[in-house]
Design an enzyme around this catalytic site. Structure first.
Site, PDB file in Angstrom:
ATOM      1  N   GLU A 427      -2.524   1.487  -9.014  1.00 10.98           N
ATOM      2  CA  GLU A 427      -3.233   1.179  -7.751  1.00 10.98           C
ATOM      3  C   GLU A 427      -3.538  -0.310  -7.630  1.00 10.98           C
ATOM      4  OE1 GLU A 427      -2.695   4.194  -6.046  1.00 10.98           O
ATOM      5  OE2 GLU A 427      -3.303   2.492  -4.834  1.00 10.98           O
TER       6      GLU A 427
HETATM    7  C1  LIG Z   1       0.770   6.482 -15.417  1.00 13.62           C
HETATM    8  C2  LIG Z   1       1.177   5.707 -14.220  1.00 13.62           C
HETATM    9  C3  LIG Z   1       1.147   6.294 -12.963  1.00 13.62           C
HETATM   10  C4  LIG Z   1       1.575   5.584 -11.847  1.00 13.62           C
HETATM   11  N1  LIG Z   1       1.620   6.213 -10.620  1.00 13.62           N
HETATM   12  C5  LIG Z   1       2.245   5.591  -9.593  1.00 13.62           C
HETATM   13  C6  LIG Z   1       2.513   6.301  -8.371  1.00 13.62           C
HETATM   14  O1  LIG Z   1       2.129   7.459  -8.209  1.00 13.62           O
HETATM   15  N2  LIG Z   1       3.205   5.664  -7.395  1.00 13.62           N
HETATM   16  C7  LIG Z   1       3.658   4.381  -7.527  1.00 13.62           C
HETATM   17  O2  LIG Z   1       4.280   3.864  -6.610  1.00 13.62           O
HETATM   18  N3  LIG Z   1       3.407   3.666  -8.672  1.00 13.62           N
HETATM   19  C8  LIG Z   1       2.728   4.244  -9.697  1.00 13.62           C
HETATM   20  N4  LIG Z   1       2.491   3.569 -10.864  1.00 13.62           N
HETATM   21  C9  LIG Z   1       2.946   2.181 -10.970  1.00 13.62           C
HETATM   22  C10 LIG Z   1       1.793   1.191 -11.015  1.00 13.62           C
HETATM   23  O3  LIG Z   1       1.199   1.085  -9.768  1.00 13.62           O
HETATM   24  C11 LIG Z   1       2.373  -0.133 -11.556  1.00 13.62           C
HETATM   25  O4  LIG Z   1       2.625   0.071 -12.934  1.00 13.62           O
HETATM   26  C12 LIG Z   1       1.430  -1.285 -11.345  1.00 13.62           C
HETATM   27  O5  LIG Z   1       1.342  -1.594  -9.978  1.00 13.62           O
HETATM   28  C13 LIG Z   1       1.856  -2.532 -12.114  1.00 13.62           C
HETATM   29  O6  LIG Z   1       3.208  -2.827 -11.906  1.00 13.62           O
HETATM   30  P1  LIG Z   1       4.157  -3.090 -13.165  1.00 13.62           P
HETATM   31  O7  LIG Z   1       4.008  -1.963 -14.102  1.00 13.62           O
HETATM   32  O8  LIG Z   1       5.508  -3.395 -12.671  1.00 13.62           O
HETATM   33  O9  LIG Z   1       3.535  -4.359 -13.870  1.00 13.62           O
HETATM   34  P2  LIG Z   1       3.826  -5.880 -13.464  1.00 13.62           P
HETATM   35  O10 LIG Z   1       3.741  -6.030 -12.000  1.00 13.62           O
HETATM   36  O11 LIG Z   1       5.057  -6.343 -14.150  1.00 13.62           O
HETATM   37  O12 LIG Z   1       2.556  -6.607 -14.107  1.00 13.62           O
HETATM   38  C14 LIG Z   1       2.498  -7.003 -15.476  1.00 13.62           C
HETATM   39  C15 LIG Z   1       1.268  -7.934 -15.645  1.00 13.62           C
HETATM   40  O13 LIG Z   1       1.440  -9.109 -14.833  1.00 13.62           O
HETATM   41  C16 LIG Z   1       0.358  -9.242 -13.933  1.00 13.62           C
HETATM   42  N5  LIG Z   1       0.862  -9.737 -12.658  1.00 13.62           N
HETATM   43  C17 LIG Z   1       1.952  -9.325 -11.976  1.00 13.62           C
HETATM   44  N6  LIG Z   1       2.062 -10.019 -10.826  1.00 13.62           N
HETATM   45  C18 LIG Z   1       1.036 -10.878 -10.783  1.00 13.62           C
HETATM   46  C19 LIG Z   1       0.602 -11.881  -9.855  1.00 13.62           C
HETATM   47  N7  LIG Z   1       1.227 -12.090  -8.696  1.00 13.62           N
HETATM   48  N8  LIG Z   1      -0.513 -12.587 -10.156  1.00 13.62           N
HETATM   49  C20 LIG Z   1      -1.180 -12.380 -11.302  1.00 13.62           C
HETATM   50  N9  LIG Z   1      -0.835 -11.453 -12.210  1.00 13.62           N
HETATM   51  C21 LIG Z   1       0.272 -10.724 -11.953  1.00 13.62           C
HETATM   52  C22 LIG Z   1      -0.245  -7.853 -13.794  1.00 13.62           C
HETATM   53  O14 LIG Z   1      -1.626  -7.893 -13.428  1.00 13.62           O
HETATM   54  C23 LIG Z   1      -0.044  -7.272 -15.191  1.00 13.62           C
HETATM   55  O15 LIG Z   1      -1.083  -7.686 -16.035  1.00 13.62           O
HETATM   56  C24 LIG Z   1       2.010   4.241 -11.984  1.00 13.62           C
HETATM   57  C25 LIG Z   1       2.005   3.638 -13.246  1.00 13.62           C
HETATM   58  C26 LIG Z   1       1.619   4.348 -14.347  1.00 13.62           C
HETATM   59  C27 LIG Z   1       1.671   3.672 -15.701  1.00 13.62           C
END
Ligand SMILES: Cc1cc2nc3c(=O)[nH]c(=O)nc-3n(C[C@H](O)[C@H](O)[C@H](O)COP(=O)(O)OP(=O)(O)OC[C@H]3O[C@@H](n4cnc5c(N)ncnc54)[C@H](O)[C@@H]3O)c2cc1C
Length: 567
Positions: A427
């Protein structure tokens, strides 16, 4: 210890701290009389205690699994889900025209929190559906509303949200899923989505996916994204689930916690979809769902904190170790008492913040007032990030209270801390919530922040005679925060982003103190004691956090990438 729903605490918060009466005084929510709200909380609390809480360990020990393309859910989850659906808890705030109860979000926030305490993995399912219902209510055509809302609200069908793709996580604008217009007015959806919570189940008639995808020729980034309803089974003319759509669960993730919630990789292969909202208006529509879900996820953190606290307290009352005095249990040791009181005070503060955010949302719905709208927008990232940070911290402390037994899975203490971990990630990560707070939510020059601080200062002034020490501490903290807020809004974005997390936490600390003080003014001796603990021992953290904020981005990049990598 079995879970006990904190119904009395919600009632106290509603009546004396967050001002639910403002909400129920509006025409929109006039039917939510105090008696009705109490009955709702009691009934939902009973279901959480008796039906959901016994399922908590099942989800952990018997994770959801994929069998020949079909998701099999944890033992008992089907019955638990049935109880949620039949109780009307999915559609508690939904439009009565389509079968919802139309109750304030404030009440829903409390009910959702209780369900999260009892069984987080299962609670995530109706939470997703609630978000979908809200998005459809605001953005779908009348036809789609008539077809989907009654089924989602009754819980016969479940909803999911599909944003994330391998290359598009926090940066949703990078998503590539495609939507090709078809001659019959529908769209063929193609692409892979990952991490989709409750991407499928074996207990609902249908699973309705809200999917973000791009139309041919759409511009890059968030401005070229549209939203589509893509059901697992395509409803026939009578609204019954019919033909199977071209979508499937490819795999389920093996996760650190939340094992009872199937987290799916979804493949869409030209699946039939219907557009929700205007072309390229997908992000705006999805934001409706995400805002609701952010408060909901904050509530998940708070729910877990409550469950972890109750668990730890029961253990501490029972466990004999050392010369404890009094009852002879470890609860008599000063450090254990500190941990437990901190858990209770912190959970309460986060709950008060979440409920006050919900009140602001309800007042916005009922009145459309710009001030309430700004307050709801400002409080949402705080409720999400602080609520889930509290969930993590409190559940970790819960493990500590248990000593070695906390590290042993049978007690269930570790499960709370594993399950809640993801709430700070999904989220919108908590870092991104904080960036939202200091950027978008401060485009008003700090007005919404200032209005909240004015209220805290007014409360502190009125508590001056009764509780002078606590009142002074809260007054001073609010004024220091105001000064730093004024400084922050004058900084470049890069400086704000660098200190967004400590700023959000400092704001939550001061808000929490303000609510504790209000409770102390209205409440009995135990409430005053809890407020005193928070204000004297936890509020001072704000000063250190604000000192960090004043650093801005200064020195943050002084260590080069080579320096960071140096052994
Ligand atoms: C158990 C689980 C359930 C989920 N359920 C859903 C779902 O139902 N539907 C759905 O669509 N998604 C879902 N997600 C996905 C979730 O929303 C994403 O994992 C989350 O938004 C983070 O994206 P990412 O994993 O690609 O991490 P990344 O975006 O790669 O982030 C990695 C790190 O970099 C930081 N970061 C990235 N961009 C920036 C920036 N611009 N500025 C500063 N810091 C930054 C982040 O804060 C984090 O610390 C789920 C994830 C999990 C693990």
């Amino acid at each position: 210890m079995p879970y006990r729903a904190p119904v009395r605490d919600y009632s106290f918060l509603f009546d004396h701290v967050v001002g639910l009466e403002q909400v129920t005084a509006t025409d929109r929510f006039a039917e939510a009389t105090p008696d009705m709200v109490e009955a709702i909380l009691t009934e939902a609390g009973r279901m959480c205690e008796e039906v959901l809480a016994p399922l908590q360990r099942n989800g952990d020990t018997h994770p959801a699994r994929l069998e020949n393309g079909v998701v099999r859910t944890s033992p008992g989850f089907d019955e638990g889900y049935k109880a949620i659906a039949e109780g009307g808890w999915v559609g508690i705030s939904a439009d009565p025209e389509f079968g919802g109860m139309g109750l304030p979000m404030t009440v829903t926030t409390a009910v959702n929190e209780m369900m999260a305490s009892a069984c987080l993995a299962l609670q995530l399912n109706p939470l997703m559906t609630q978000g979908q219902i809200e998005a459809l209510e605001h953005h779908a055509s009348d036809e789609l509303k008539a077809l989907y809302l009654p089924k989602l609200i009754s819980g016969e069908w479940c909803g999911t949200m599909n944003l994330t793709e391998p290359q598009a996580g926090s940066d949703v604008g990078a998503l590539k899923a495609k939507a090709e217009p078809q001659d019959d007015g529908t769209y063929a959806i193609t692409g892979q989505k990952i991490y989709i919570s409750w991407g499928d189940n074996d207990f609902s008639e249908n699973v309705c996916h809200l999917v973000l995808a791009r139309l041919p020729g759409a511009v890059e980034g968030t401005k070229g994204i549209s939203l589509f309803m893509v059901p697992k089974f395509i409803p026939d003319a009578d609204g019954k689930p019919g033909e199977r759509n071209d979508l499937r669960v490819v795999s389920l993730e093996h996760k650190m916690g939340l094992h009872g919630s199937p987290t799916a990789v979804m493949e869409y292969s030209g699946a039939k979809g219907w557009m929700v909202g205007p072309e390229n208006g997908g992000m705006a529509a999805m934001f409706t769902m995400m805002n609701n879900a952010r408060l909901g996820v904050g509530g998940q953190g708070i729910g877990v904190a409550e469950g972890a606290y109750q668990h730890a307290l029961a253990y501490a009352l029972d466990r004999k170790q050392g010369r404890a005095g009094g009852s002879g249990s470890i609860v008599e040791h000063a450090d254990v008492r500190r941990m437990l009181t901190e858990m209770k005070a912190e959970t309460w503060a986060a709950r008060a913040i979440a409920l006050s955010c919900a009140v602001a949302i309800d007042m916005t719905t009922a009145t459309g007032d710009a001030g309430w709208k700004a307050r709801a927008a400002f409080l949402t990232p705080i409720a999400k990030a602080f609520g889930t940070d509290v969930g993590m911290a409190v559940s970790q402390t819960g493990v500590q209270v248990h000593g070695g037994m906390g590290f042993v899975e049978e007690t269930g203490a570790a499960q709370y801390s594993r399950d809640v971990r993801v709430t700070a990630i999904y989220e919108g990560t908590n870092g991104i919530q904080a960036m939202d707070l200091v950027a978008r939510k401060m485009m008003d020059g700090g007005e919404a922040a200032g209005a909240l601080l004015d209220e805290i200062v007014a409360d502190a002034k009125s508590a001056q005679d009764d509780l002078p020490d606590m009142a002074q501490a809260v007054f001073d903290a609010a004024e220091t925060l105001r000064e730093t807020t004024d400084w922050l809004v004058a900084q470049e974005l890069q400086d704000r982003f660098a200190v967004a997390v400590p700023y959000l936490r400092a704001f939550a600390r001061v808000l929490g103190a303000g609510f504790h003080l209000r409770a102390a003014m209205k409440g009995d001796d135990p409430r005053r004691a809890l407020a005193r603990f928070y204000i004297e021992r936890m509020l001072p953290e704000h000063a250190g956090l604000l000192a960090q904020v004043r650093q801005g981005a200064d020195g943050l990049y002084d260590l080069s990438l080579d320096d960071l990598a140096a052994a």
